[in-house]
Design a protein around this motif. Structure first.
Motif, PDB file in Angstrom:
ATOM      1  N   UNK A   1       0.813  -1.247   0.057  1.00  0.00           N
ATOM      2  CA  UNK A   1       0.008   0.086   0.200  1.00  0.00           C
ATOM      3  C   UNK A   1       0.712   1.374   0.097  1.00  0.00           C
ATOM      4  N   UNK A   2       1.948   1.203   0.691  1.00  0.00           N
ATOM      5  CA  UNK A   2       2.819   2.550   0.692  1.00  0.00           C
ATOM      6  C   UNK A   2       3.762   2.481  -0.256  1.00  0.00           C
ATOM      7  N   UNK A   3       4.309   1.363  -0.827  1.00  0.00           N
ATOM      8  CA  UNK A   3       5.383   1.137  -1.901  1.00  0.00           C
ATOM      9  C   UNK A   3       5.300  -0.020  -2.629  1.00  0.00           C
ATOM     10  N   UNK A   4       4.052   0.279  -3.755  1.00  0.00           N
ATOM     11  CA  UNK A   4       3.915  -0.907  -4.396  1.00  0.00           C
ATOM     12  C   UNK A   4       4.946  -1.449  -5.712  1.00  0.00           C
ATOM     13  N   UNK A   5       5.670  -0.459  -5.865  1.00  0.00           N
ATOM     14  CA  UNK A   5       6.754  -1.124  -6.868  1.00  0.00           C
ATOM     15  C   UNK A   5       7.783  -1.751  -6.165  1.00  0.00           C
ATOM     16  N   UNK A   6       8.182  -1.559  -4.826  1.00  0.00           N
ATOM     17  CA  UNK A   6       9.084  -2.336  -3.999  1.00  0.00           C
ATOM     18  C   UNK A   6       8.297  -3.631  -3.640  1.00  0.00           C
ATOM     19  N   UNK A   7       7.299  -3.322  -3.010  1.00  0.00           N
ATOM     20  CA  UNK A   7       6.474  -4.801  -3.036  1.00  0.00           C
ATOM     21  C   UNK A   7       6.366  -5.723  -4.040  1.00  0.00           C
ATOM     22  N   UNK A   8       6.295  -5.227  -5.297  1.00  0.00           N
ATOM     23  CA  UNK A   8       6.122  -6.071  -6.476  1.00  0.00           C
ATOM     24  C   UNK A   8       7.565  -6.851  -6.589  1.00  0.00           C
ATOM     25  N   UNK A   9       8.743  -6.052  -6.345  1.00  0.00           N
ATOM     26  CA  UNK A   9      10.066  -6.630  -6.577  1.00  0.00           C
ATOM     27  C   UNK A   9      10.340  -7.604  -5.489  1.00  0.00           C
ATOM     28  N   UNK A  10       9.548  -7.569  -4.348  1.00  0.00           N
ATOM     29  CA  UNK A  10       9.766  -8.501  -3.271  1.00  0.00           C
ATOM     30  C   UNK A  10       9.047  -9.915  -3.651  1.00  0.00           C
ATOM     31  N   UNK A  11       7.657  -9.598  -4.059  1.00  0.00           N
ATOM     32  CA  UNK A  11       6.713 -10.677  -4.545  1.00  0.00           C
ATOM     33  C   UNK A  11       7.447 -11.324  -5.615  1.00  0.00           C
ATOM     34  N   UNK A  12       8.329 -10.668  -6.702  1.00  0.00           N
ATOM     35  CA  UNK A  12       8.794 -11.342  -7.769  1.00  0.00           C
ATOM     36  C   UNK A  12      10.046 -12.378  -7.415  1.00  0.00           C
ATOM     37  N   UNK A  13      10.430 -12.111  -6.162  1.00  0.00           N
ATOM     38  CA  UNK A  13      11.513 -13.023  -5.752  1.00  0.00           C
ATOM     39  C   UNK A  13      10.853 -14.603  -5.532  1.00  0.00           C
ATOM     40  N   UNK A  14       9.538 -14.553  -5.121  1.00  0.00           N
ATOM     41  CA  UNK A  14       8.842 -16.035  -4.749  1.00  0.00           C
ATOM     42  C   UNK A  14       8.374 -16.512  -5.999  1.00  0.00           C
ATOM     43  N   UNK A  15       8.359 -15.657  -7.292  1.00  0.00           N
ATOM     44  CA  UNK A  15       8.034 -16.068  -8.580  1.00  0.00           C
ATOM     45  C   UNK A  15       9.341 -16.836  -9.311  1.00  0.00           C
ATOM     46  N   UNK A  16      10.457 -16.806  -8.518  1.00  0.00           N
ATOM     47  CA  UNK A  16      11.766 -17.523  -8.886  1.00  0.00           C
ATOM     48  C   UNK A  16      11.929 -19.039  -8.533  1.00  0.00           C
ATOM     49  N   UNK A  17      12.928 -19.349  -8.953  1.00  0.00           N
ATOM     50  CA  UNK A  17      13.184 -20.817  -8.260  1.00  0.00           C
ATOM     51  C   UNK A  17      13.406 -20.907  -6.759  1.00  0.00           C
ATOM     52  N   UNK A  18      12.711 -21.615  -6.053  1.00  0.00           N
ATOM     53  CA  UNK A  18      13.153 -22.043  -4.724  1.00  0.00           C
ATOM     54  C   UNK A  18      14.366 -22.797  -4.537  1.00  0.00           C
ATOM     55  N   UNK A  19      15.099 -22.405  -3.431  1.00  0.00           N
ATOM     56  CA  UNK A  19      16.293 -23.113  -3.259  1.00  0.00           C
ATOM     57  C   UNK A  19      16.149 -24.670  -2.898  1.00  0.00           C
ATOM     58  N   UNK A  20      16.884 -25.391  -3.219  1.00  0.00           N
ATOM     59  CA  UNK A  20      16.807 -26.859  -3.067  1.00  0.00           C
ATOM     60  C   UNK A  20      16.477 -27.254  -1.553  1.00  0.00           C
TER      61      UNK A  20
END
Length: 123
Positions: free
Chosen positions: A30-49
């Motif tokens: 709500x306060x920093x949507x662009x930064x929040x999206x970058x944090x969410x994009x981490x989860x879109x990547x491949x998880x560590x084994x």
């Protein structure tokens, strides 16, 4: 998969759980949507084994955070502001406690990043 991503500890400062990253996103969006999206994009990547290759529980996934130091600072500042607002409003004290613990995890990552700077760049 790189050899570097295979060697990690859940306690490494730059390794965050799916839940921690999702909560960070929820608190920042709500306060920093662009930064929040970058944090969410981490989860879109491949998880560590995982140690247990048969564990298909997504909640046990962990990810290496690759944000730069300015982004990490903005996450910490956003969580600090959230904490301050929640404590003043006294709306959800339980969530404020979780946000504080989450903020401390991000601060540990920020300290790691500072410690890795060359001496000429350290504050």
């Amino acid at each position: 998969m790189s050899q570097d991503s295979e060697r990690f500890q859940v306690s490494d400062p730059d390794v965050f759980s799916r839940g921690s990253l999702k909560l960070s996103y929820d608190l920042l969006r709500h306060t920093n949507p662009a930064l929040a999206l970058q944090v969410r994009n981490i989860v879109s990547g491949e998880a560590l084994p995982k140690d247990d290759a048969t564990d298909e529980n997504l909640n046990s996934d962990h990810f290496r955070v690759t944000l730069d130091s300015f982004q990490v600072r903005a996450v910490v500042e956003g969580l600090m502001q959230y904490n301050q607002d929640e404590l003043l409003a006294k709306k959800q004290p339980g969530l404020a406690v979780m946000a504080k613990a989450l903020m401390e995890d991000w601060i540990v990552l920020a300290r790691k990043m500072i410690s890795e700077l060359p001496d000429s760049q350290k504050p």
